[in-house]
Design a protein around this motif. Structure first.
Motif, mmCIF file in Angstrom:
data_model
loop_
_atom_site.group_PDB
_atom_site.id
_atom_site.type_symbol
_atom_site.label_atom_id
_atom_site.label_comp_id
_atom_site.label_asym_id
_atom_site.label_seq_id
_atom_site.Cartn_x
_atom_site.Cartn_y
_atom_site.Cartn_z
ATOM 1 N N LEU A 282 0.865 -1.180 0.000
ATOM 2 C CA LEU A 282 0.000 0.000 0.000
ATOM 3 C C LEU A 282 0.900 1.228 0.000
ATOM 4 O O LEU A 282 1.746 1.380 0.890
ATOM 5 N N ARG A 283 0.721 2.088 -1.001
ATOM 6 C CA ARG A 283 1.540 3.296 -1.117
ATOM 7 C C ARG A 283 0.633 4.514 -1.025
ATOM 8 O O ARG A 283 -0.332 4.646 -1.781
ATOM 9 N N ILE A 284 0.961 5.413 -0.087
ATOM 10 C CA ILE A 284 0.216 6.662 0.102
ATOM 11 C C ILE A 284 1.185 7.817 -0.104
ATOM 12 O O ILE A 284 2.219 7.888 0.569
ATOM 13 N N ALA A 285 0.850 8.706 -1.045
ATOM 14 C CA ALA A 285 1.711 9.856 -1.363
ATOM 15 C C ALA A 285 0.954 11.140 -1.085
ATOM 16 O O ALA A 285 -0.230 11.268 -1.431
ATOM 17 N N VAL A 286 1.614 12.098 -0.436
ATOM 18 C CA VAL A 286 1.067 13.441 -0.203
ATOM 19 C C VAL A 286 1.947 14.412 -0.975
ATOM 20 O O VAL A 286 3.116 14.608 -0.637
ATOM 21 N N SER A 287 1.388 15.020 -2.035
ATOM 22 C CA SER A 287 2.159 15.916 -2.905
ATOM 23 C C SER A 287 1.505 17.292 -2.926
ATOM 24 O O SER A 287 0.308 17.431 -2.688
ATOM 25 N N ASP A 288 2.320 18.312 -3.209
ATOM 26 C CA ASP A 288 1.815 19.679 -3.329
ATOM 27 C C ASP A 288 2.604 20.395 -4.409
ATOM 28 O O ASP A 288 3.645 19.921 -4.867
ATOM 29 N N ASN A 289 2.090 21.542 -4.813
ATOM 30 C CA ASN A 289 2.759 22.347 -5.835
ATOM 31 C C ASN A 289 3.444 23.554 -5.221
ATOM 32 O O ASN A 289 3.538 24.612 -5.840
ATOM 33 N N ALA B 148 9.441 5.386 4.532
ATOM 34 C CA ALA B 148 8.955 6.692 4.095
ATOM 35 C C ALA B 148 10.108 7.429 3.446
ATOM 36 O O ALA B 148 11.245 7.341 3.907
ATOM 37 N N TRP B 149 9.808 8.164 2.356
ATOM 38 C CA TRP B 149 10.873 8.889 1.669
ATOM 39 C C TRP B 149 10.298 10.100 0.954
ATOM 40 O O TRP B 149 9.084 10.248 0.796
ATOM 41 N N LEU B 150 11.231 10.969 0.518
ATOM 42 C CA LEU B 150 10.886 12.152 -0.254
ATOM 43 C C LEU B 150 11.152 11.858 -1.720
ATOM 44 O O LEU B 150 12.274 11.553 -2.097
ATOM 45 N N ASP B 151 10.088 11.953 -2.543
ATOM 46 C CA ASP B 151 10.223 11.720 -3.977
ATOM 47 C C ASP B 151 10.709 13.017 -4.622
ATOM 48 O O ASP B 151 9.961 13.983 -4.733
ATOM 49 N N GLY B 152 11.990 13.026 -5.018
ATOM 50 C CA GLY B 152 12.572 14.239 -5.584
ATOM 51 C C GLY B 152 12.359 14.398 -7.073
ATOM 52 O O GLY B 152 12.872 15.343 -7.681
ATOM 53 N N LYS B 153 11.609 13.478 -7.717
ATOM 54 C CA LYS B 153 11.436 13.549 -9.161
ATOM 55 C C LYS B 153 10.334 14.514 -9.569
ATOM 56 O O LYS B 153 10.257 14.921 -10.721
ATOM 57 N N LEU B 154 9.435 14.857 -8.630
ATOM 58 C CA LEU B 154 8.285 15.694 -8.956
ATOM 59 C C LEU B 154 8.545 17.131 -8.535
ATOM 60 O O LEU B 154 9.367 17.421 -7.668
ATOM 61 N N ALA B 155 7.773 18.066 -9.175
ATOM 62 C CA ALA B 155 7.839 19.473 -8.770
ATOM 63 C C ALA B 155 7.148 19.631 -7.423
ATOM 64 O O ALA B 155 6.262 18.868 -7.056
ATOM 65 N N GLY B 156 7.534 20.664 -6.674
ATOM 66 C CA GLY B 156 6.970 20.826 -5.345
ATOM 67 C C GLY B 156 7.568 19.796 -4.400
ATOM 68 O O GLY B 156 8.751 19.472 -4.476
ATOM 69 N N ALA B 157 6.745 19.284 -3.496
ATOM 70 C CA ALA B 157 7.195 18.266 -2.541
ATOM 71 C C ALA B 157 6.239 17.080 -2.610
ATOM 72 O O ALA B 157 5.027 17.261 -2.731
ATOM 73 N N CYS B 158 6.805 15.886 -2.515
ATOM 74 C CA CYS B 158 5.996 14.667 -2.530
ATOM 75 C C CYS B 158 6.603 13.677 -1.525
ATOM 76 O O CYS B 158 7.701 13.169 -1.745
ATOM 77 N N PHE B 159 5.887 13.449 -0.416
ATOM 78 C CA PHE B 159 6.327 12.503 0.594
ATOM 79 C C PHE B 159 5.515 11.214 0.452
ATOM 80 O O PHE B 159 4.288 11.261 0.283
ATOM 81 N N VAL B 160 6.213 10.080 0.518
ATOM 82 C CA VAL B 160 5.587 8.793 0.245
ATOM 83 C C VAL B 160 5.753 7.882 1.454
ATOM 84 O O VAL B 160 6.837 7.794 2.037
#
Length: 521
Positions: A451-458, A500-512
């Protein structure tokens, strides 16, 4: 009777001064030796207690899995415990083959890559959170490795805690090792360095030094009386004492009714007054520093409390204000919502009180869609108030690779605690008219469903200099932040057997957050 010559008197006086100085050196040496042994004993007790705390916390927090070596959980436990232990470093070591618990996506994490490439026996994890250098210190100290291994092998042979010391001049290196409960091949180890101060005999040393200095002062006065005929030298001595002097007389010296000596006495008294003023200023500054440190601790605690309960309190207030303008049915619904949020605040306050306790996972079957909707809905009012779009996207279709249970198993309260931290961080960092998206999906990796839950913002994203350390305790990008939210997120994920990690591939911030769909049996 013939009086001794002036040169003889001078030699005798200086011989007495030299003897007193020799006694002073002997006392200091004796105190240093005594303080060294007691400081080493204190360091041994410190690393032994830290080792047992790390081993106990890992044993209580490890995921419900058959795997033994969860390196991500090991690093999480080491960072949380050792953040409170200054100048203590340590890690985990195994004396036999171990099945490492490697979370999905190990190639995206240096710690997980190290776990994949780790040998069947040896060091599994290492951390030094209070290291003053730049970046995260993950390299085991080479010079102390023989001491560490010797201590670990002693603990492995006796199945009890062990400690060892290597002395190098005035310093000493102290290592400790202890077993991990229910895992006979896994050991925790700690390392610190002891640099002995004056130790518990400091008061005796100060008393001895004061007595010797008093005798030296009397000898100096006698020598001054003997040399009063050398008026020019006396004037130079007076001038030196009036500006700077290493002599520190105790109290006010009486006048001797001798013009030359009285000038020296006056200079010494002025120096004593000035030294007393400096001592008083030092004491005042020490009190102010202590008060500032207490206020700093209170500020961090207040920030953490606000971080955990401000959102549900704000939601309750908005619900109450809206209910006042509505009918009885609407008011009843608002009251039910308020009671639910009060229960949530109580849970969060209890979590704050247990912040230093291990994360205990109580898995149960959870309807992810309904649970996520409830979590996101509790932040809806805050997002609306700040003009932020809050979206929920679920991708929980059945997997084609293998049959998957319909409902996952995890601890909904602990995972909600972690998800609340991520949502609050996103809502604080994204600007007005921004967007925060919560995405939940099910995938298949590392031979099992997740189960993967991501919280992303711009928003502006995480600064480059903080990305590697963003999950460490007390690392924050906000002046009012406590730096504990993301550390809690990582420990909750690791306790579930995930990461848990920070996805650095997307714009803004995306914590998974990624956890197994179901715990391993």
């Amino acid at each position: 009777m013939k009086r001794p010559s002036f040169s003889t008197q001078l030699v005798v006086l200086w011989a007495l001064v030299a003897a007193l100085c020799a006694v002073l050196v002997a006392i200091v040496g004796f105190m240093a030796i005594s303080a060294e042994s007691q400081q080493i004993a204190g360091a041994r007790q410190q690393v032994t207690a830290a080792c047992e705390a790390v081993a106990s916390r890992y044993s209580l927090s490890r995921p419900l899995s058959a795997a033994t070596g969860n390196t991500d959980l090991m690093h999480a436990v080491l960072d949380i415990v050792l953040a409170q232990e200054q100048n203590v470093e340590g890690g985990f070591w195994t004396s036999g083959p171990v099945a490492l618990a490697v979370p999905h996506g190990a190639t995206q994490s240096r710690d997980s890559e190290a776990a994949v490439n780790a040998p069947p026996t040896g060091f599994l994890a290492y951390a030094f959170p209070t290291y003053q250098g730049s970046g995260i210190k993950r390299d085991i100290p080479e010079a102390e490795t023989p001491l560490i291994l010797r201590t670990l092998r002693t603990a492995a042979a006796t199945h009890t805690a062990a400690a060892d010391v290597i002395r190098s001049g005035p310093d000493a290196v102290v290592a400790a090792a202890c077993t991990v409960k229910d895992e006979p091949a896994l050991f925790a180890w700690m390392l610190t360095r002891a640099r002995p101060p004056l130790g518990p005999h400091g008061e005796l040393l100060v008393t001895g030094l004061a007595a010797i200095l008093a005798v030296i002062l009397v000898v100096a006065v006698a020598l001054a009386v003997t040399l009063r005929r050398w008026k020019r030298n006396l004037n130079l001595l007076e001038s030196g004492l009036s500006l700077e002097s290493s002599v520190e007389p105790a109290g006010q010296l009486p006048r001797l009714h001798e013009p030359e000596l009285d000038r020296i006495v006056d200079a010494l008294n002025r120096y004593a007054n000035r030294a007393e003023q400096l001592r008083q200023q030092t004491a005042d500054l020490s009190d102010k520093l202590a008060r500032a440190e207490r206020f700093s601790v209170l500020g961090k605690l207040a920030a953490q409390v606000a971080h955990e309960i401000r959102n549900p309190a704000g939601a309750m207030r908005l619900k109450a204000e809206n209910a006042l303008a509505g009918d009885s049915e609407r008011q009843q619904g608002a009251l039910r919502f308020i009671l639910e949020q009060i229960g949530r605040i109580e849970t969060q306050v209890a979590s704050l009180l247990a912040l230093t306790q291990p994360v205990t996972v109580k898995p149960q079957k959870v309807n992810v869609a309904g649970w996520l909707a409830s979590v996101v809905e509790s932040h809806r009012e805050l997002a609306r108030q700040r003009g932020i779009r809050l979206m929920l996207v679920t991708k929980l279709e059945a997997l084609a690779e293998a049959p998957t249970p319909a409902l996952p198993e995890f601890d909904p309260e602990q995972l909600r605690r972690a998800l609340d931290n991520l949502l609050l961080n996103a809502l604080r960092h994204v600007g007005e008219a921004g967007m925060v998206t919560v995405t939940a999906q099910r995938d298949w990796s590392a031979g099992r469903p997740h189960l993967r839950i991501a919280v992303s913002d711009n928003g502006p994203g995480v600064p480059a200099d903080q990305r590697e350390r963003i999950f460490e305790p007390f690392v924050t990008g906000r002046p009012d932040g406590s730096g504990l939210g993301l550390a809690v997120v990582r420990e909750v994920a690791s306790a579930h057997g995930g990461r848990a990690w920070l996805d650095g591939k997307l714009a803004g911030a995306c914590f998974v957050i990624e956890i197994p769909w179901q715990p391993s049996s």
